[in-house]
Design an enzyme around this catalytic site. Structure first.
Site, mmCIF file in Angstrom:
data_model
loop_
_atom_site.group_PDB
_atom_site.id
_atom_site.type_symbol
_atom_site.label_atom_id
_atom_site.label_comp_id
_atom_site.label_asym_id
_atom_site.label_seq_id
_atom_site.Cartn_x
_atom_site.Cartn_y
_atom_site.Cartn_z
ATOM 1 N N LYS A 1 -48.753 5.115 -2.393
ATOM 2 C CA LYS A 1 -50.079 5.525 -1.930
ATOM 3 C C LYS A 1 -51.093 4.414 -2.177
ATOM 4 O O LYS A 1 -51.842 4.025 -1.262
ATOM 5 C CB LYS A 1 -50.514 6.809 -2.648
ATOM 6 N N ARG B 1 -55.278 10.865 -8.097
ATOM 7 C CA ARG B 1 -53.978 11.220 -7.493
ATOM 8 C C ARG B 1 -52.879 10.345 -8.070
ATOM 9 O O ARG B 1 -53.077 9.167 -8.326
ATOM 10 C CB ARG B 1 -54.006 10.989 -5.985
ATOM 11 N N GLY C 1 -45.199 16.818 -3.347
ATOM 12 C CA GLY C 1 -45.462 18.028 -4.118
ATOM 13 C C GLY C 1 -45.039 17.917 -5.571
ATOM 14 O O GLY C 1 -45.198 18.865 -6.341
ATOM 15 N N MET D 1 -46.030 15.505 -7.884
ATOM 16 C CA MET D 1 -46.994 14.990 -8.829
ATOM 17 C C MET D 1 -48.311 15.739 -8.684
ATOM 18 O O MET D 1 -48.633 16.270 -7.637
ATOM 19 C CB MET D 1 -47.225 13.500 -8.557
ATOM 20 N N ARG E 1 -48.220 6.288 5.084
ATOM 21 C CA ARG E 1 -46.932 5.900 4.503
ATOM 22 C C ARG E 1 -45.877 6.057 5.585
ATOM 23 O O ARG E 1 -46.094 6.768 6.567
ATOM 24 C CB ARG E 1 -46.590 6.759 3.295
ATOM 25 N N HIS F 1 -44.285 22.428 2.226
ATOM 26 C CA HIS F 1 -43.329 21.950 1.224
ATOM 27 C C HIS F 1 -41.891 22.175 1.669
ATOM 28 O O HIS F 1 -41.048 21.267 1.644
ATOM 29 C CB HIS F 1 -43.600 22.670 -0.107
ATOM 30 N N ARG G 1 0.970 6.444 2.287
ATOM 31 C CA ARG G 1 1.225 6.367 0.850
ATOM 32 C C ARG G 1 2.429 7.223 0.507
ATOM 33 O O ARG G 1 2.482 8.404 0.862
ATOM 34 C CB ARG G 1 0.013 6.871 0.073
ATOM 35 N N GLU H 1 -5.284 1.027 -8.311
ATOM 36 C CA GLU H 1 -6.004 2.191 -8.820
ATOM 37 C C GLU H 1 -5.890 2.319 -10.324
ATOM 38 O O GLU H 1 -6.353 3.286 -10.915
ATOM 39 C CB GLU H 1 -5.516 3.472 -8.125
ATOM 40 N N SER I 1 -4.984 -1.609 -1.357
ATOM 41 C CA SER I 1 -5.988 -0.617 -1.016
ATOM 42 C C SER I 1 -6.548 -0.085 -2.332
ATOM 43 O O SER I 1 -5.802 0.428 -3.160
ATOM 44 C CB SER I 1 -5.360 0.509 -0.205
ATOM 45 N N GLY J 1 -7.845 2.277 -4.722
ATOM 46 C CA GLY J 1 -7.914 3.730 -4.891
ATOM 47 C C GLY J 1 -8.991 3.988 -5.932
ATOM 48 O O GLY J 1 -8.711 4.146 -7.117
ATOM 49 N N CYS K 1 -9.785 3.104 -0.222
ATOM 50 C CA CYS K 1 -9.455 4.408 0.338
ATOM 51 C C CYS K 1 -9.866 5.554 -0.585
ATOM 52 O O CYS K 1 -9.439 6.675 -0.402
ATOM 53 C CB CYS K 1 -7.979 4.502 0.691
ATOM 54 N N TYR L 1 -11.476 -3.704 5.178
ATOM 55 C CA TYR L 1 -11.784 -2.410 5.778
ATOM 56 C C TYR L 1 -12.148 -1.386 4.710
ATOM 57 O O TYR L 1 -11.860 -1.580 3.521
ATOM 58 C CB TYR L 1 -10.603 -1.884 6.617
#
Lengths: 884, 884
Positions: free
Chosen positions: A26, A96, A105, A107, A352, A468, A630, A752, A771, A773, A838, A858
């Site tokens: 603000k 404010r 809402g 503050m 804003r 609100h 897997r 993993e 990959s 995990g 993954c 990926y």
């Protein structure tokens, strides 16, 4: 000396919109608007640094603050031509809060500060409106007492109600100047009675009380909850804005309003807002009076009959339209503004970046690119990847018969069904038990946040599109119907009525947040429309992103959905899901109970045709794309019957004595199954299981002609992978020779376990792909079981011990280190090592950003997250480029 | 071209004792002895590389092997002056395995190879002893058939027994030349009948058959088991030694023997050995004939009456004594030798570093330092740190009344009690159930290894100090009484008899391996003597080592033992052990069931005095030394009752309704408790628990005046430690102010999660010390629950996927990386960070070596392991210096 205070709208404005961290949103934007030459009432901002100082020093202020505030106040006085506390010509100010990001809402705010028994007379004289002056004073006493002194709002409302009743007055506007003066007297007595000391008459004391209250409000439970939900760090703090008051309630040439420069619900490019004549800003937001539209067009669109601002105040309206254009051009984004008209003069109180629905975000971004306001890259960054989820959720089937119970405003799009629940606490309780819930309230307040978060949708009977409930629901991506005035709610009996019908607590209803309709029962839904702006933006994202996006899928339905959502392959096909099929589970169980390899092999051979058929179907759907399969991962115990009756049925079917079945069940039970006999450990101890799975995969691959990627789970050391890769290679060779056909394939592993990440250099000797995990990698790295973390993890996130739930968003500094290490080490050994993720994190935008930065090839996530991942992957590329 | 064959004892000896990896222990030492000029029969070694080649190439040989073997054989022929397969003057050879480290009795051997129906006549003529020739031939057929052709030994023994029976002969020595010839004919028929083809007459075929059998023997189950127990990698392979035969059985001027250059049981410096006149080496080792002592002194010592070699063959004996001195001076270590006397001429067939008991290792090392043969550092490295354990085990209380059932040889020191069990399988079964077992056998064989390993002690009724049972038991550190000839065993009835009394299977007996006595019942024991050589060597170790050694202890008894064993503090006091005390558990449980903080605090306050008293006692015992106290670590569930009856008792005492107790029990149950709500997570969610513990610690510390080190478990992120360190600091400050006293203390953390290791830089900001909790760090890094790993870890170790059990010996390449990382990062932040280890690995010599190398300040282990740790820490320093 530290500058704790930044002035704006006076001699010199030092702040600007880039200083949100210091001045709050603000404050920074007030400074920016002032610098742009817009009509901003003069004021100053006490920085967020002071909030930090305040909490670091037992809620005390630095010595120099007082003089800095006094100097700034002096300049406001000279700028406005009034004096703070002056009996003749009093300066009134607003105080404010303003945090770095908007917390609607959350503050507390104090208006009309500077009024006391003396200055109220001065205000009356100066404004020539005694009624206005006394009304302002009573508003101030009420607000200040509530926010700063802790005297409940309700007590004051009772005094007004009694006054109206005794004087037979219908509305607040009917109360006279004398009436307000009488009420003020009662207010002051009430405060004295409640607190044992009089309401502060010293305006300096009022000011410092209000400043302290704003800082205090940073730590209220509702603020803490909001921050928790929105992942806002506690140490950001809030700023305090002290600003000369302007009045929208000094008469009929006064008004106050809020507006969005475009429709925040749909994104349409028209001036969308509400205003009230002769009112203060709080009146609009609170939803107590029904606000009026800004333009004639909007009035027509809503079908309402309240006069628009364009009709009532055409000059000011035109001026506001100019401001709207100026702000959009300047900020290059849709703005959420607040304004006040005092005696025909426009003042801007706030601008804003406007919150918006995902659909609106999309449309605005696409439109602004077309308008040459922003670039495609800007547009991509402007849309919250996570919120795209909303667009992917179902809407109500248009062919469904709608039994409309009531209508309200289409406050937040999307459809949701669930049990009608009338309190936030109950909504949360039921949601915790897995029930779908629609939270029904007359109007919502910050105290309802947890219930709104827990609910599938929100329905209110009061308040507008900027109430609100509407703002918060849009932010959360929850469907919301707001201000459904035709519905009456009995909060005690927990029943709502409309048109002679009722919905009791627990009854199922459906809301359509896109149309503003409330239906009885659960309605069928249709999946999201992925064309139009969505397709445009996804196209841009696909052009930009580097990483591929795959899906975690094993059922044909999931695989089809994934392809439709643009998945470029399957990153994780969990073969065990195929084992759970009711028709196969008996064979699987008999395999587990087999006392030796031969019988185990016999049982497995019975499973083979079904598993092969599954793969054929999956490969056919994914034809042309890579599929990572897997091999069996969960502990064998997971496949076994647990209920006494199931155990008996199994024993009968398998013709195994019950006591032997029970003994084996006991043997297979584990103290910590997550760290037990599972993953590749099954493949090592029972190689025939992986062997049969490999047979099914290769036979299916030859039939459909795809390139399978076979993934070995839970590798801790290279030797495991070497052994199992050899097993897979042997199966492939055998089948290729037998069938006289050859197909390329690859063998890789999940990373993993921390040890796998540490040993990536060695493991990459055998692995053709990694990959990550991240579900298990998070569990092991943090030593934290996802199934058990419920008893302490919420507490951890609440206390900021973890900024975020590490199972939802990757722990980049801990788990991330292991991933980085594994990436570097793996590629040292094998420069063309294919790398992906993954875990659940593969669909989380922040985690995807991390994946881009460490250079994965990926990400793979659940089918419904694929578009989000495609989008987030593009954003990650742009952010990375911007950093360089 | 690869040299697959190394010759020795002929033109040129290329091998030497440093080439054990290539030539195996036996081959390398034969080469070394030959090079020293000792009388070694000529021969050659086929390298261990060939064994690897053999298993890598479907059990085939490289092309060039044949010519290399032929060339070497030719040189043996010319050296000995005989020809392989020659009818007139046949060369006979032995074919023996020889791995890198000795695997006694594990590998197969073939003697007298080269005999057939023709050459036997040549041998008879050449030796002038037809009986010897035919006896040698029958021995060869029997051994070759057993080892190479797979015809059972027993069948051949039956033929001899029948022959003796029919001819009324008492012993083998009574059989005539013609008798052996007849037996040979029956042997050959037996082989033909069993195999369907005649016994191979071609000597080349015999040779290659034997070589192949040695390589095959590397993979027999008993060899695999032995390697598993002794952590010998499979890929080391074995060499094959082909050597000209010499005969200890050609007449009474022939003999064969085995000896140790010092007493392998006590370490005393005298020539300790056994020999047999007119016998082959196998006769001594097999324990079939009772061997005779070497010297007059030894004869006197044992109290036997068989004539010593010193008396029977004084010249050869003197020559042997010279060899003994030469070998000890050369090898600077006690040697285990094999020799044969052929017609008055001494031949050395083997030398190797002799296996010895821990006591002997100590004494020999200390003596050799005094004799200036070796340095103190050599002496320290010469002793196996792990085997010191034996010296620390109890012996029988001398005041105990001994009900001696029978006597045998004191084959391996130490005392053990347990149930008498007559088969290795049963012994293993009972041991798995936790029963203490004494394995009782007539004699043991490699097939009994698993049972010996499972037993607490071993008793045999046949065989000498160098019998299989004795050698293996010493190696395993198991007490052993061997050759207890006064005891008869009925293996069918499973009863042993002596002096008219009996011990049935399952009856409890005690053996004293130091005295060779067998007692009925369980006898009280005394702890080990830690003075004498032990104290000397520990003193040297303490002079050398850098790391401190602490103990993991919480009971006064453990703490006292630890101090006696030289612990320099407590590295891990597990406070929860104090909670399990039966008198306190009710309060602990009530604390867990408390519905809110106030009631929890009330219950805790009841626990406080007891906990404080515990600390006072512990601190008093450890006065002057540091004590690290870990705050509560296990999941609360561990403290709760689980049996239905216990649950009822608890509910009654606590006055909590049973259903509420059960509900809470369910709530507290976890899927993976190891990764659940435990460690500092308890301290974060229930700070009052840690608070009360801190109060108890500080109050006790002030009373006794020690420096407590407070350790927070299971830290994953710095924020946890910051919060809990503050809690501890606040308690200290409060108590110090209250009592007007101040004591130094420190706060640190366990590093037991991968994330903690990764974040060590940040965590060290708050931690004054790190203690590596390698039990949990291993579990999380490997994703492997110690409680559940039983179902696959043995398989993993067996298949060499892990070289060792990672819970017994630190996984240096995986977990070790995290420790190194944490050490480096922690010290970057805080150069004086104190670093230690307190997992089980703190008492494992290899892991201690790692700790020295990464620069830890101390290791902490169970009280009984403290001397081993002190010793291993010294060895680690020496090894490190030697590397530099």
């Amino acid at each position: 000396m530290t500058d704790w205070v930044y002035r704006f709208g006076m001699s010199q404005t030092l702040g600007n919109s880039s200083m949100k961290n210091l001045l709050g949103g603000k404050g920074a934007n007030l400074a920016e608007m002032a610098a742009l030459g817009l009509p901003v009432p003069p004021g100053f901002t006490i920085t967020t640094k002071l909030c930090t100082y305040f909490y670091d020093h037992q809620k005390s202020y630095p010595a120099e603050l007082k003089s800095q505030v006094s100097a700034a106040l002096l300049e406001i006085e000279s700028s406005v031509g009034a004096k703070f506390g002056d009996v003749e010509n009093p300066l009134l100010v607003s105080v404010r809060s303003g945090a770095r990001v908007s917390m609607p809402g959350m503050m507390d705010t104090v208006l009309n500060l500077g009024l006391n028994d003396q200055t109220v007379a001065g205000l009356a004289k100066k404004s020539g409106d005694a009624r206005f002056a006394w009304d302002s004073y009573r508003r101030f006493i009420q607000m200040y007492s509530d926010v700063v002194l802790g005297v409940s709002h309700d007590e004051f409302e009772k005094i007004i109600d009694t006054h109206k009743h005794e004087n037979k007055l219908a509305q607040d506007t009917d109360i006279t100047a004398q009436g307000w003066q009488d009420i003020v007297a009662q207010y002051l007595e009430l405060v004295k009675a409640e607190l044992g000391r009089p309401f502060p008459q010293n305006v300096e004391e009022q000011l410092w009380g209000a400043i302290g209250a704003v800082f205090d409000s940073w730590m209220t439970p509702r603020a803490v909850t909001y921050r928790k939900i929105h992942s806002i760090p506690e140490n950001w703090g809030t700023a305090v804005n002290v600003q000369a008051m302007v009045f929208g309630n000094m008469g009929t040439d006064c008004a106050t309003g809020v507006a969005f420069t475009r429709d925040p619900s749909t994104g349409e490019n028209y001036f969308y807002g509400e205003y009230l004549v002769n009112a203060q800003g709080e009146d609009v937001v609170a939803g107590i009076r029904t606000p009026q539209p800004l333009s004639i067009a909007a009035k027509a669109k809503d079908g309402g009959n309240l006069p628009s601002m364009e009709e009532v105040m055409p000059n000011v309206y035109r001026q506001l339209c100019t401001v709207r254009a100026q702000l959009e051009k300047h900020y290059k984004d849709m703005q959420d503004i607040e304004f006040t008209v005092q005696q025909g003069k426009l003042y801007m109180l706030q601008t804003r970046s406007g919150k918006r629905t995902s659909a609106a975000a999309l449309k605005i971004a696409v439109d602004m690119v077309a308008e040459n306001l922003i670039t495609r890259e800007d547009a991509l960054l402007r849309i919250d990847a996570g919120s795209l989820d909303q667009l992917l959720h179902p809407t109500i089937d248009p062919k469904a018969k709608r039994d409309v119970f009531g209508r309200g405003l289409p406050a937040s799009p999307g459809a949701a069904s669930g049990a009608a629940i009338f309190s936030a606490d109950e909504a949360e309780q039921r949601a915790l038990k897995g029930q779908s819930v629609i939270l029904v309230r007359i109007e919502t307040s910050p105290e309802d946040i947890h219930g709104m978060h827990a609910a599938k949708g929100i329905l209110t009977t009061r308040g507008g599109m900027t109430s609100h409930a509407a703002v918060v629901a849009r932010g959360m991506g929850r469907p919301c119907v707001a201000g459904a005035g035709s519905i009456q709610i009995d909060m005690v009996k927990k029943i709502m009525y409309a048109n002679g019908r009722e919905i009791k607590e627990g009854d199922i209803l459906t809301i359509d947040g896109g149309k503003g309709e409330v239906m009885i029962g659960e309605l069928p839904t249709l999946k999201a429309q992925l064309s139009g702006d969505f397709a445009t933006v996804m196209g841009w994202a696909d052009d930009v992103r580097r990483m591929k996006v795959r899906a975690n899928a094993e059922t044909p339905l999931d695989a089809k959905t994934a392809r439709e959502f643009g998945a470029e392959g399957i990153g994780l096909c969990r073969t065990e899901h195929m084992f759970f099929d009711p028709e196969r589970i008996q064979n699987v169980r008999e395999m587990i109970f087999a006392p030796n390899e031969d019988l185990r092999r016999a049982a497995l051979t019975k499973i083979l045709p079904a598993q092969r058929a599954d793969f054929v179907e999956l490969f056919t759907i994914m034809k042309g794309l890579p599929v990572t399969i897997r091999l069996l991962d969960p502990p064998l115990h997971e496949f076994l019957p647990h209920a006494e009756s199931d155990i008996r049925i199994f024993a009968d079917l398998a013709k195994i004595p019950l006591d032997i079945v029970k003994r084996r069940l006991n043997e297979l039970a584990e103290s910590n199954p997550m760290l037990g006999h599972r993953g590749c450990r099954l493949g090592i101890t029972y190689p025939e299981i992986y062997e049969i799975q490999a047979v099914a995969i290769f036979e299916a691959a030859l039939e459909v002609d795809v390139t399978p990627e076979i993934m070995i789970p839970l590798i801790a050391t290279r030797a495991e992978l070497s052994k199992l890769k050899k097993l897979v290679d042997d199966v492939a060779a055998r089948i290729y020779v037998r069938d006289g056909k050859v197909l390329p394939y690859s063998v890789g592993t999940m990373i993993e376990l921390p040890r796998a990440a540490l040993m990536a250099r060695e493991i990459a000797e055998d692995a053709e792909f990694f990959s990550f995990g991240t579900n298990d990698l998070t569990q092991t790295t943090l030593g934290m079981s996802r199934d058990d973390a419920g008893s302490f993890l919420p507490h951890y996130v609440e206390k900021s011990i973890f900024a975020k739930d590490p199972f939802a968003s990757l722990d980049q500094e801990g788990v991330g280190q292991l991933i980085s290490m594994a990436v570097t080490r793996g590629r040292e050994t094998r420069p063309d090592l294919k790398l992906g993720i993954c875990g659940e994190h593969g669909g989380d935008p922040d985690s995807i950003d991390f994946c881009e930065n460490v250079g994965l090839d990926y990400v793979s996530c659940s089918a419904y997250r694929v578009p989000i991942a495609r989008f987030a992957a593009a954003q990650a590329v742009i952010r990375k480029q911007q950093k360089i």
